[in-house]
Design an enzyme around this catalytic site. Structure first.
Site, PDB file in Angstrom:
ATOM      1  N   TYR A  84      -3.437   0.495  11.301  1.00 22.32           N
ATOM      2  CA  TYR A  84      -3.172   1.794  11.920  1.00 22.32           C
ATOM      3  C   TYR A  84      -4.335   2.745  11.708  1.00 22.32           C
ATOM      4  CZ  TYR A  84      -2.235   4.133   7.426  1.00 22.32           C
ATOM      5  OH  TYR A  84      -2.356   4.682   6.180  1.00 22.32           O
ATOM      6  N   LYS A 110      -7.094  -0.972   6.700  1.00 20.40           N
ATOM      7  CA  LYS A 110      -6.067   0.068   6.847  1.00 20.40           C
ATOM      8  C   LYS A 110      -4.782  -0.543   7.399  1.00 20.40           C
ATOM      9  CE  LYS A 110      -5.706   4.955   8.158  1.00 20.40           C
ATOM     10  NZ  LYS A 110      -5.273   5.439   6.849  1.00 20.40           N
ATOM     11  N   GLU A 167      -8.556   5.995  -5.741  1.00 23.47           N
ATOM     12  CA  GLU A 167      -8.444   6.997  -4.673  1.00 23.47           C
ATOM     13  C   GLU A 167      -7.047   7.603  -4.754  1.00 23.47           C
ATOM     14  OE1 GLU A 167      -8.424   5.276  -0.681  1.00 23.47           O
ATOM     15  OE2 GLU A 167      -7.572   3.426  -1.477  1.00 23.47           O
ATOM     16  N   LEU A 217      -9.909   2.602   0.534  1.00 19.89           N
ATOM     17  CA  LEU A 217     -10.126   2.757   1.971  1.00 19.89           C
ATOM     18  C   LEU A 217     -11.364   3.635   2.184  1.00 19.89           C
ATOM     19  CD1 LEU A 217      -8.882   2.235   4.840  1.00 19.89           C
ATOM     20  CD2 LEU A 217      -8.053   4.576   4.683  1.00 19.89           C
TER      21      LEU A 217
END
Ligand code: PDD
Length: 285
Positions: free
Chosen positions: A32, A147, A180, A205
């Site tokens: 996505y 992702k 993250e 990511l």
């Protein structure tokens, strides 16, 4: 009426549906993108679509449309039908529909879904309000660079963060370094005025907002270093912030029970927010 796009059709969102044997639903076998929309334009659209291409190719999911141009045409139409000037667009591509069985049977037609929503226009003053983050163990898989919609670890971490009055969870690897956020990239500013964010590899990511902020830093003569930082270093930092297409540049003024410096949004972060705001107003579609 809110309109969604599902496999070639624009349809009222309340009636929009995918097959129960969609591999996105059954296996999170799907990727996505989330785009910010400012002044009716998709921010960093090409960079997001480059990342979509990479996610698809890493998982050997075929391109869902004949061309990027065709995909962008549909994206624009979803924005138009929903009259989105400021907001976001969600795009999901799954491997497709097949009786539930682990191996990819091959030859499936990818499912494409898009939705869009409105938000307030970007406003630097609001954006400068500091947020709290809490730390949480990073229990995700080892390909966070792709992702995928396999987001359960992030869902749990962020739900717990919200329950504890925090806007985001910063995830820690087993050595105490921040990878993250649950849905954002983590940054600190040192007392030497160096901007630090973790280097990209399979553990995080590669955020598009992250990439843009690095470009803006370079263009404006700010020093940045892409390297890991620990939770301890973050708590002792001069400033901290977290970036994503939905949070944009969000100042972090508290991590767990520790205030960052004096607990207020710092000058460096303010400058980044101003730069990012100005950049978005010149965004592209
Ligand atoms: N998430 N890291 C993770 C794990 C993310 O889920 C996101 C974004 C980011 C920031 O990426 P970008 O700057 O390209 O938005 C980093 C989106 C917004 C979401 O899942 O809603």
């Amino acid at each position: 009426m809110t309109t969604a796009y599902v496999n070639g059709r624009y349809i009222a969102q309340r009636d929009a549906a995918v097959h129960i044997n969609d591999r996105g639903f059954q296996f999170a076998d799907a990727v996505y993108e989330v785009f910010a929309v400012q002044d009716g334009k998709l921010v960093d659209v090409e960079a997001h679509l480059d990342r979509l291409d990479r996610s698809l190719s890493e998982l050997s999911i075929p391109q869902p449309m004949s061309s990027r141009q065709a995909l962008k045409l549909v994206m624009r139409e979803v924005l138009r039908r929903n009259r989105i000037e400021y907001g976001g667009l969600y795009l999901q591509v799954t491997r497709g529909v097949a009786p539930r069985d682990f191996p990819d049977p091959g030859g499936l037609e990818p499912t494409v879904v898009m939705t869009a929503w409105r938000t307030q226009p970007f406003d630097a003053e609001t954006a400068m309000r500091g947020a709290k983050v809490v730390s949480a163990p990073d229990i995700r898989w080892k390909r966070c660079d792709i992702k995928t919609v396999q987001l359960l670890a992030g869902v749990l971490a962020k739900t717990d963060a919200h329950a504890r009055g925090a806007a985001e969870a910063w995830l820690l690897d087993e050595t105490g370094f921040v990878t993250e956020g649950s849905a954002s990239n983590a940054w600190i500013v040192t007392y030497d005025n160096e901007l630090i964010t973790r280097h990209t590899d399979t553990a995080i990511l590669g955020g598009i907002t992250r990439q843009t902020v690095l470009k803006l830093a370079a263009q404006n003569g700010l020093t940045y270093i892409e390297r890991p930082f620990s939770l301890e270093e973050a708590k002792a930092a001069r400033e901290a912030f977290t970036t994503s297409s939905t949070m944009m540049v969000r100042p972090v003024v508290q991590i767990d029970d520790t205030a960052i410096a004096n607990g207020e949004t710092g000058a460096f972060t303010r400058q980044i927010i101003e730069l990012y705001g100005a950049y978005m107003r010149g965004g592209t579609i």
